[in-house]
Design an enzyme around this catalytic site. Structure first.
Site, PDB file in Angstrom:
ATOM      1  N   CYS A 124       0.884  -1.243   0.041  1.00  0.00           N
ATOM      2  CA  CYS A 124       0.047   0.205   0.030  1.00  0.00           C
ATOM      3  C   CYS A 124       0.733   1.309  -0.049  1.00  0.00           C
ATOM      4  CB  CYS A 124      -0.860   0.215   1.250  1.00  0.00           C
ATOM      5  SG  CYS A 124      -2.324   1.178   0.898  1.00  0.00           S
ATOM      6  N   HIS A 125       0.944   2.244   0.819  1.00  0.00           N
ATOM      7  CA  HIS A 125       1.856   3.302   1.227  1.00  0.00           C
ATOM      8  C   HIS A 125       2.925   2.940   1.839  1.00  0.00           C
ATOM      9  CE1 HIS A 125      -2.366   5.258   0.395  1.00  0.00           C
ATOM     10  NE2 HIS A 125      -1.554   6.084   0.027  1.00  0.00           N
ATOM     11  N   GLU A 155      -5.543   7.450  -5.299  1.00  0.00           N
ATOM     12  CA  GLU A 155      -5.600   8.650  -4.613  1.00  0.00           C
ATOM     13  C   GLU A 155      -6.611   9.509  -5.068  1.00  0.00           C
ATOM     14  OE1 GLU A 155      -4.100   8.544  -2.073  1.00  0.00           O
ATOM     15  OE2 GLU A 155      -2.136   7.691  -2.061  1.00  0.00           O
TER      16      GLU A 155
END
EC number: 4.2.1.130
Length: 222
Positions: A124-125, A155
């Site tokens: 993910c991030h 996003e």
């Protein structure tokens, strides 16, 4: 053994994405250590109904769950002997955009694991930390590597681009482009999607967390 790492510098950011690979690794009988900084509270994006399965929701609510026990016993990165571990796993949530790029003890620890032939994994991030991890030549470990992460389309769909502009964040697409990586988008932003390039394993989003953990184990054993 496994080092499964998640640092949180701002109290509004904690991701239950951490719980998903935690469970996958735990089922394999893996020994690991969590690393966390400061107080943790929920990130609404990470605990929404659409983000979590029923089992994840149960784990989040049950403070006696092994996931929460591990968090209570977490150590600072400066207190961990990275030589004892063979996998570095960075779990996401938008909070990592704030603290992972400046988490120098994590950068050095991950580089140590990588230099010993260990696996660097992120989902993910979490991959925001990867360009900061250097190999023995001093270059980022992602230079020339194929990776994925939470992409710009995702996003945009979450209406978070104004937040990126507010904090002067770069999207992960842009970040990896500048790092010299081959960034691959999933066919759909929230598909389960993982890329493995040698001892580097990356997953695109929350749905990819368990698959990323499994791929990391496969990479370690290959």
């Amino acid at each position: 053994m496994v080092l499964f790492m998640k640092t949180v510098q701002r109290p509004e950011h904690i991701s239950l994405k951490s719980c998903i690979p935690f469970k996958s690794l735990q089922r394999q009988g893996i020994v690991f250590r969590l690393s966390v900084r400061m107080v943790m509270l929920a990130d609404d994006h990470s605990i929404s109904d659409s983000a979590l399965s029923d089992s994840d929701k149960n784990a989040f609510k049950d403070k006696n769950n092994d996931f929460w026990k591990a968090i209570k016993n977490a150590k600072n990165a400066s207190d961990i002997n990275f030589s004892d571990y063979s996998i570095f796993f960075a779990a996401g949530g938008h909070g990592t955009l704030f603290d992972f790029p400046s988490a120098t003890n994590l950068h050095k620890g991950a580089a140590k694991i990588y230099s010993m032939g260990g696996v660097i994994a992120a989902v993910c991030h979490g991959p925001v930390i990867l360009p900061c991890i250097k190999d023995s030549t001093g270059f980022s470990i992602v230079k020339g590597k194929t990776v994925t992460a939470f992409n710009e389309i995702a996003e945009q769909q979450m209406n978070l681009m104004p937040t990126f502009e507010k904090y002067h964040f770069k999207t992960l697409n842009k970040l990896f482009q500048e790092a010299g990586s081959n960034f691959v988008d999933p066919q759909e932003p929230f598909d389960d999607f993982v890329k493995t390039d040698g001892k580097l394993v990356t997953g695109a989003n929350p749905a990819s967390a368990a698959s990323t953990a499994k791929a990391a184990l496969n990479s370690l054993n290959s």
